[in-house]
Design an enzyme around this catalytic site. Sequence first.
Site, PDB file in Angstrom:
ATOM      1  CG  HIS A  95      -0.297   0.134   2.522  1.00  9.01           C
ATOM      2  ND1 HIS A  95       0.169   1.332   3.022  1.00  9.01           N
ATOM      3  CD2 HIS A  95      -0.014  -0.794   3.461  1.00  9.01           C
ATOM      4  CE1 HIS A  95       0.706   1.143   4.210  1.00  9.01           C
ATOM      5  NE2 HIS A  95       0.617  -0.148   4.498  1.00  9.01           N
ATOM      6  CD  GLU A 130       1.619  -5.642   8.195  1.00 13.40           C
ATOM      7  OE1 GLU A 130       1.782  -6.858   7.977  1.00 13.40           O
ATOM      8  OE2 GLU A 130       2.397  -4.762   7.805  1.00 13.40           O
TER       9      GLU A 130
END
Length: 188
Positions: free
Chosen positions: A9, A85
Amino acid sequence: MIRIVIVRHGQSTWNVQGRIQGQTMRVPLTMLGRRQACQAAREVADLVAPGTPVIASDQKRARQTARPIAKKLGVRMTTDPRLREQGLGSMEGHTPNDLEPLPQPEGVHPADVRWAGGESLADVANRCRDLIADVSADNPLGIVLVTHGDTMRVLLGILDGRSYRDLDWDMTLPNGCVVVRDVAPMQP
């Protein structure tokens, strides 16, 4: 062979603040992060055919990064929580300076510890291994995965044939980076 393109990201507001993000869901991209997402979209479009599926972590910063990639490839982005994550429990939202060091449990490899009530790297590896097997079976020509730094390291370790205990922590994976692996499909 299947081409797996993995994108980290773009820069998030918490990256700028130095906060531990983990699985905090609503952390957005900065303006630089949005530009990094657009740059990643251009890079990805040179690596895969139009129509290649784009799957993102369901966390906001990954979804915001995946949108321009999916648009460039002419597909609808889908999300999968297995791309989140590593969960870092009570450390999330803090800066490293806010935290006291946690003791290493005796006789346990650090990658097998669920630090601060979060996930271990073994947990992340299990969900990533399942994800790779599923997406490679469903998309024999290629796939784009949009995820996060630690999860990206685990994915690359799996694709490179390494254990979650032997990840390349020296590899630089800046926000918005694009990494390609051409691999044999994994079996579910």
